[in-house]
Design a protein around this motif. Structure first.
Motif, PDB file in Angstrom:
ATOM      1  N   LEU A 152       0.835  -1.202   0.000  1.00 41.47           N
ATOM      2  CA  LEU A 152       0.000   0.000   0.000  1.00 41.47           C
ATOM      3  C   LEU A 152       0.871   1.253   0.000  1.00 41.47           C
ATOM      4  CD1 LEU A 152      -2.868   0.949   0.046  1.00 41.47           C
ATOM      5  CD2 LEU A 152      -2.892   0.728   2.532  1.00 41.47           C
ATOM      6  N   LEU A 153       1.901   1.239   0.834  1.00 43.33           N
ATOM      7  CA  LEU A 153       2.785   2.405   0.905  1.00 43.33           C
ATOM      8  C   LEU A 153       3.539   2.573  -0.410  1.00 43.33           C
ATOM      9  CD1 LEU A 153       4.168   2.132   4.558  1.00 43.33           C
ATOM     10  CD2 LEU A 153       2.127   3.272   3.731  1.00 43.33           C
ATOM     11  N   GLY A 154       3.951   1.447  -1.011  1.00 42.76           N
ATOM     12  CA  GLY A 154       4.658   1.499  -2.291  1.00 42.76           C
ATOM     13  C   GLY A 154       3.768   2.046  -3.399  1.00 42.76           C
ATOM     14  N   LEU A 155       2.522   1.632  -3.359  1.00 45.21           N
ATOM     15  CA  LEU A 155       1.564   2.104  -4.360  1.00 45.21           C
ATOM     16  C   LEU A 155       1.341   3.612  -4.222  1.00 45.21           C
ATOM     17  CD1 LEU A 155      -0.122   0.783  -6.546  1.00 45.21           C
ATOM     18  CD2 LEU A 155      -1.925   0.377  -4.853  1.00 45.21           C
ATOM     19  N   ARG A 156       1.149   4.063  -2.982  1.00 42.63           N
ATOM     20  CA  ARG A 156       0.951   5.495  -2.740  1.00 42.63           C
ATOM     21  C   ARG A 156       2.154   6.290  -3.228  1.00 42.63           C
ATOM     22  NH1 ARG A 156      -1.235   4.873   3.530  1.00 42.63           N
ATOM     23  NH2 ARG A 156      -3.382   4.311   3.010  1.00 42.63           N
ATOM     24  N   LYS A 157       3.347   5.802  -2.899  1.00 41.85           N
ATOM     25  CA  LYS A 157       4.566   6.515  -3.265  1.00 41.85           C
ATOM     26  C   LYS A 157       4.765   6.496  -4.783  1.00 41.85           C
ATOM     27  CE  LYS A 157       8.250   8.550  -1.431  1.00 41.85           C
ATOM     28  NZ  LYS A 157       8.133   9.733  -0.574  1.00 41.85           N
ATOM     29  N   SER A 158       4.564   5.327  -5.404  1.00 44.30           N
ATOM     30  CA  SER A 158       4.793   5.230  -6.853  1.00 44.30           C
ATOM     31  C   SER A 158       3.804   6.077  -7.639  1.00 44.30           C
ATOM     32  CB  SER A 158       4.638   3.787  -7.336  1.00 44.30           C
ATOM     33  OG  SER A 158       5.465   2.954  -6.608  1.00 44.30           O
ATOM     34  N   LEU A 159       2.582   6.175  -7.150  1.00 44.11           N
ATOM     35  CA  LEU A 159       1.591   6.989  -7.859  1.00 44.11           C
ATOM     36  C   LEU A 159       1.707   8.466  -7.457  1.00 44.11           C
ATOM     37  CD1 LEU A 159      -1.593   4.701  -7.626  1.00 44.11           C
ATOM     38  CD2 LEU A 159      -0.092   4.996  -9.597  1.00 44.11           C
ATOM     39  N   ASP A 160       2.560   8.738  -6.455  1.00 44.59           N
ATOM     40  CA  ASP A 160       2.769  10.096  -5.954  1.00 44.59           C
ATOM     41  C   ASP A 160       1.458  10.756  -5.516  1.00 44.59           C
ATOM     42  OD1 ASP A 160       4.284  12.277  -5.209  1.00 44.59           O
ATOM     43  OD2 ASP A 160       4.334  13.170  -7.216  1.00 44.59           O
ATOM     44  N   VAL A 161       0.616   9.968  -4.857  1.00 44.51           N
ATOM     45  CA  VAL A 161      -0.665  10.510  -4.369  1.00 44.51           C
ATOM     46  C   VAL A 161      -0.439  11.073  -2.955  1.00 44.51           C
ATOM     47  CG1 VAL A 161      -2.250   9.221  -5.823  1.00 44.51           C
ATOM     48  CG2 VAL A 161      -1.351   8.117  -3.797  1.00 44.51           C
ATOM     49  N   TYR A 162       0.033  12.303  -2.931  1.00 45.03           N
ATOM     50  CA  TYR A 162       0.451  12.881  -1.651  1.00 45.03           C
ATOM     51  C   TYR A 162      -0.713  13.410  -0.817  1.00 45.03           C
ATOM     52  CZ  TYR A 162      -0.012  17.263  -4.242  1.00 45.03           C
ATOM     53  OH  TYR A 162      -0.495  18.292  -4.994  1.00 45.03           O
ATOM     54  N   ALA A 163      -1.885  13.522  -1.424  1.00 43.49           N
ATOM     55  CA  ALA A 163      -3.030  14.098  -0.697  1.00 43.49           C
ATOM     56  C   ALA A 163      -4.103  13.046  -0.465  1.00 43.49           C
ATOM     57  CB  ALA A 163      -3.609  15.273  -1.469  1.00 43.49           C
ATOM     58  N   ASN A 164      -4.309  12.706   0.793  1.00 41.79           N
ATOM     59  CA  ASN A 164      -5.324  11.720   1.141  1.00 41.79           C
ATOM     60  C   ASN A 164      -6.537  12.478   1.701  1.00 41.79           C
ATOM     61  OD1 ASN A 164      -5.778   9.301   3.766  1.00 41.79           O
ATOM     62  ND2 ASN A 164      -6.431   9.111   1.656  1.00 41.79           N
ATOM     63  N   LEU A 165      -7.654  12.369   0.995  1.00 37.52           N
ATOM     64  CA  LEU A 165      -8.866  13.088   1.391  1.00 37.52           C
ATOM     65  C   LEU A 165      -9.821  12.109   2.050  1.00 37.52           C
ATOM     66  CD1 LEU A 165      -9.352  14.898  -2.044  1.00 37.52           C
ATOM     67  CD2 LEU A 165      -8.045  15.711  -0.060  1.00 37.52           C
ATOM     68  N   ARG A 166     -10.170  12.385   3.293  1.00 31.64           N
ATOM     69  CA  ARG A 166     -11.075  11.497   4.019  1.00 31.64           C
ATOM     70  C   ARG A 166     -12.262  12.306   4.553  1.00 31.64           C
ATOM     71  NH1 ARG A 166      -7.086   7.036   6.957  1.00 31.64           N
ATOM     72  NH2 ARG A 166      -6.535   6.072   4.972  1.00 31.64           N
ATOM     73  N   PRO A 167     -13.336  12.325   3.799  1.00 33.54           N
ATOM     74  CA  PRO A 167     -14.508  13.061   4.279  1.00 33.54           C
ATOM     75  C   PRO A 167     -15.234  12.278   5.378  1.00 33.54           C
ATOM     76  CG  PRO A 167     -14.909  12.168   2.079  1.00 33.54           C
ATOM     77  CD  PRO A 167     -13.544  11.729   2.489  1.00 33.54           C
ATOM     78  N   VAL A 168     -15.638  12.975   6.406  1.00 32.32           N
ATOM     79  CA  VAL A 168     -16.392  12.342   7.492  1.00 32.32           C
ATOM     80  C   VAL A 168     -17.679  13.127   7.669  1.00 32.32           C
ATOM     81  CG1 VAL A 168     -16.393  11.694   9.927  1.00 32.32           C
ATOM     82  CG2 VAL A 168     -14.251  11.677   8.638  1.00 32.32           C
TER      83      VAL A 168
END
Ligand code: IPM
Ligand code: MG
Length: 367
Positions: free
Chosen positions: A99-115
């Motif tokens: 999961l961490l590798g995927l996030r880093k490789s896709l460079d998805v630096y912004a995680n949006l979590r609406p509550v």
């Protein structure tokens, strides 16, 4: 007659993963197919292995083929990763590494979590209806930096004693870009950003606070900005959840606060997330693989379905995304819910109800 040509076609890499991941992802795919048809766009949905399942089949949690497909897709839809069967793995063989590798490789630096606390559900919250009803928060978590990725890291003997090390580090450009994401979202919402750090102790947080304030003053002066220490933020989130609009924070604090925020709607099963930044976004429910629930048809698919809605939104299919959200809201209003929300419906019953409500809303709109 030839089928009408679709307006547009999107290629989605689907990573169902482990535990309840495949069950909830299957529901999300059914909902996606239904709205795609109604809104005349095409979806090419191709499944790839990730996590424990990939470890079993390919001897690595993030196979090269999976990563290649994710990079080439328009978006990635993920279920969940990991489980007790693979907990003994270490280093690069751990499922979390995928999961961490995927996030880093896709460079998805912004995680949006609406509550959001859905109408009629406030009584599910352990915090009580009075406190949580009307709460509507967007947690913006930095996802590709901080202590999750900082070096040096590892374990070694120091002076004959086993010593573990991780490093929390942020560069100013990493802080500035995630701050911009948070401010931009606040502009579309209620114009307030609360930045969360530990600046009373950590130098990395002092830099964080300075850079956030600079970006605010230079580019978003019309928005309200305040800063909270993470310990206080945790308490305020529970005491006064309605006071928050956008919460901006780093990787570790965001991980912790997002589980805490799940107490507001009363179930982690409802929460979706979008990880964006570069060209390909990664969309996944917040709940994780929940191994104790897996294979029983009892998992709440709403987090996965709402993640699929966030995916459509980011692809530019905002109307279809809203249909899905309305479908989920209608489902909750009618009390079609899994056990985590006090209901008796199965995963697939909830899925069918969401599709029915989504279709009903479509018909009503188009008449
Ligand atoms: C999350 C999860 C992950 C994280 C784990 C599974 C690596 O807890 O997405 O919140 O810590 O980021
Ligand atoms: Mg987490």
């Amino acid at each position: 007659m030839l089928p009408a040509a679709v307006r547009k076609e999107y290629t989605i890499a689907v990573l169902p993963g482990d535990g309840i991941g495949p069950e909830v992802t299957a529901v999300a795919l059914r909902v996606l197919r239904a709205v795609a048809k109604a809104h005349n766009f095409g979806l090419v949905l191709i499944e790839y292995a990730v996590g424990g399942e990939a470890l079993d089949r390919y001897d690595e949690p993030l196979p090269k083929e999976t990563l290649r497909a994710c990079k080439a897709a328009d978006a990635v839809l993920l279920g969940a990763i990991g489980g007790p069967r693979w907990d003994h793995e270490t280093g690069a063989r751990r499922c979390e590494t995928a999961l961490l590798g995927l996030r880093k490789s896709l460079d998805v630096y912004a995680n949006l979590r609406p509550v959001q606390v859905f109408e009629g559900l406030a009584d599910r919250s352990p915090l009580g209806m009075d406190r949580v009803s009307g709460a509507d928060i967007l947690l913006v978590r930095e996802l590709t930096g901080g202590i999750y990725f900082g070096t040096p890291r590892g374990q070694k003997a120091v002076g004959g004693l086993r010593t573990g090390t991780n490093t929390m580090t942020y560069r100013e450009d990493e802080v500035a870009r995630i701050a911009r994401t948070a401010f931009t979202w606040a502009r579309r919402r209620r114009s307030r950003v609360t930045s969360v750090d530990k600046a009373n102790v950590l130098e990395v947080s002092q830099l964080w606070r300075t850079v956030v304030a600079e970006v605010h003053a230079a580019e978003f002066p019309e928005l309200a900005l305040d800063h909270l220490y993470v310990d206080n933020a945790a308490m305020q989130l529970i005491l006064r959840p309605r006071a928050f609009d956008v919460i901006l924070t780093g990787n570790l604090f965001g991980d912790i606060l997002s589980d805490l925020a799940a107490t507001l709607p009363g179930s982690l099963g409802l929460l979706p997330s979008a990880s964006v930044g570069a060209s390909v976004g990664l969309f996944e429910p917040v709940h994780g693989s929940a191994p104790d629930l897996a294979g029983q048809g009892r998992a709440n698919p709403m987090g996965a379905v709402l993640s699929a809605a966030m995916m459509l939104e980011s692809l530019g299919e905002g109307v279809a995304a809203q249909r899905i959200r309305n479908g989920v809201a209608a489902c909750l209003q009618e009390g079609v819910a899994t056990a985590d929300l006090g209901g008796t419906a199965s995963t697939s019953t909830v899925g069918e109800a969401i599709i029915a409500f989504t279709a009903g809303l479509t018909t009503a709109k188009s008449q």
